[in-house]
Scaffold this active site. Sequence first.
Site, short mmCIF file in Angstrom:
data_model
loop_
_atom_site.label_atom_id
_atom_site.label_comp_id
_atom_site.label_asym_id
_atom_site.label_seq_id
_atom_site.Cartn_x
_atom_site.Cartn_y
_atom_site.Cartn_z
N GLU A 260 -13.94 -25.69 21.27
CA GLU A 260 -13.27 -24.44 20.55
C GLU A 260 -13.82 -23.88 19.30
O GLU A 260 -13.96 -22.78 19.12
CB GLU A 260 -11.85 -25.39 20.36
CG GLU A 260 -11.06 -25.90 21.65
CD GLU A 260 -10.59 -24.60 22.53
OE1 GLU A 260 -10.66 -23.34 21.94
OE2 GLU A 260 -10.74 -24.92 23.54
N HIS B 257 -16.31 -21.30 20.21
CA HIS B 257 -15.86 -20.00 20.26
C HIS B 257 -15.58 -19.21 19.08
O HIS B 257 -15.67 -18.10 19.05
CB HIS B 257 -14.22 -20.19 20.98
CG HIS B 257 -14.54 -20.54 22.39
ND1 HIS B 257 -15.19 -19.88 23.35
CD2 HIS B 257 -13.53 -21.38 23.28
CE1 HIS B 257 -15.04 -20.38 24.49
NE2 HIS B 257 -14.13 -21.28 24.47
N HIS C 154 -17.34 -18.67 27.04
CA HIS C 154 -17.64 -19.66 28.07
C HIS C 154 -19.00 -19.37 28.72
O HIS C 154 -19.47 -18.28 29.02
CB HIS C 154 -16.55 -19.55 29.05
CG HIS C 154 -15.16 -20.26 28.55
ND1 HIS C 154 -14.07 -19.63 28.83
CD2 HIS C 154 -15.01 -21.28 27.89
CE1 HIS C 154 -13.14 -20.34 28.38
NE2 HIS C 154 -13.80 -21.55 27.53
N CYS C 155 -19.72 -20.50 29.05
CA CYS C 155 -21.06 -20.35 29.64
C CYS C 155 -20.90 -20.66 31.09
O CYS C 155 -20.20 -21.38 31.68
CB CYS C 155 -21.89 -21.53 28.96
SG CYS C 155 -23.59 -21.97 29.76
N CYS D 58 -22.62 -27.17 30.53
CA CYS D 58 -22.65 -26.99 28.99
C CYS D 58 -21.64 -27.24 28.21
O CYS D 58 -20.44 -27.06 28.76
CB CYS D 58 -23.05 -25.50 28.95
SG CYS D 58 -23.21 -24.93 27.12
N CYS E 268 -26.30 -25.83 26.31
CA CYS E 268 -27.36 -25.45 26.86
C CYS E 268 -28.35 -24.55 25.98
O CYS E 268 -27.82 -24.25 25.13
CB CYS E 268 -27.06 -24.94 28.05
SG CYS E 268 -26.64 -22.94 27.92
N CYS F 72 -26.68 -21.32 24.96
CA CYS F 72 -25.72 -21.19 23.86
C CYS F 72 -26.33 -21.86 22.42
O CYS F 72 -25.54 -21.49 21.45
CB CYS F 72 -24.48 -22.23 24.47
SG CYS F 72 -23.66 -21.28 25.80
#
Length: 340
Positions: free
Chosen positions: A238, A241, A247-248, A253, A272, A275
């Site tokens: 969270e 974000h 979202h990946c 991830c 990952c 990200c």
Amino acid sequence: MMDTECDGIVFRKRSKASKLMALRDTSKTSRHYRIIESIFVSMCNSKLFNDIDVQDENDWIVNHQSDEQTFNDWCKSYNVVKSNKSRICIQPIGDFSGPGQKLLSWLQSYCSAYYFGIKVAILPPISITKIGCKCRINSETRRCQLRATDIIDHLKLTRKPHAICTVAVTMLDLYPKESWNFVFGLASLTYGVGVFSFARYTDTFYRTPPNKDTTDNYTCAEVTAKLLWRACKVMTHEIGHMFGIKHCVYHNCAMNGSNHLAESDRRAPSLCPICLRKLQEALKFDLADRYGTLLKFCEGSLTDSQTPLSEFAEYGEWLKKAVSFLESKQYKTQVGRRPR
């Protein structure tokens, strides 16, 4: 992209080429940034990161296969104003005395390692009564739920000016609106605030009768290794974000979406390369130092002897491989410095 099928579920897996394209930074051409990019490309080509594991037609990724955010996309949307803010604030909602206080302390330690270089502060707990949050009894679980939108509205009004984000946590279940059964969490990226619940991450939520102390007196009875593991994963997800990371859809991830607990449990704790590059660009940390600090947490050297860390053992082994990988590439970071 390549279509794969698992138990009749068709999932469009990203190819290696598309993953590498998602890593690219086309806006900067200096040698400094090319060196940074080569590190993440090497990580993407390694065996450290797996593809997303699809097991159920209700998995989040099945219905969001076209959603993606490349590194370039993130650079265009990330709020650079946040770069001069100094901390992440965690706001407990309700009673976190006893075991709950320990949980907050361990979460603070883990988040400090995960968002390496940023101070993580635990704010004084605030009562549900003070927030004026609407409550209801869920018709299926018979448990008390808090309306998440009321908490978000309160956080917008009380957020700290020095905070990158303020994330509220509660041991009570949440719902966003009357037509929804529940929600794990809710956030406003515009205001940098969010709230999420640990209720459905406990071993007892679906097995024990509802607690009669439904609001301010409801607390955490016991912090198990599984609860701590799940809480650390959902909190770092969270907060991710709040750094503008969507979202990946590329790898298994920490930023994968999830529609249910089983999918959330399958989600990796690690970011990952795609990200991770976004977060590293925001915070300018040394990759090896960050991995090493997370490893110290998993091994227990950053917390007290009572910390239930058995669920972190596999992640600790992965972190050792990640550190070894960087060493094998004779990795010597310059990424903590901005080019002149």
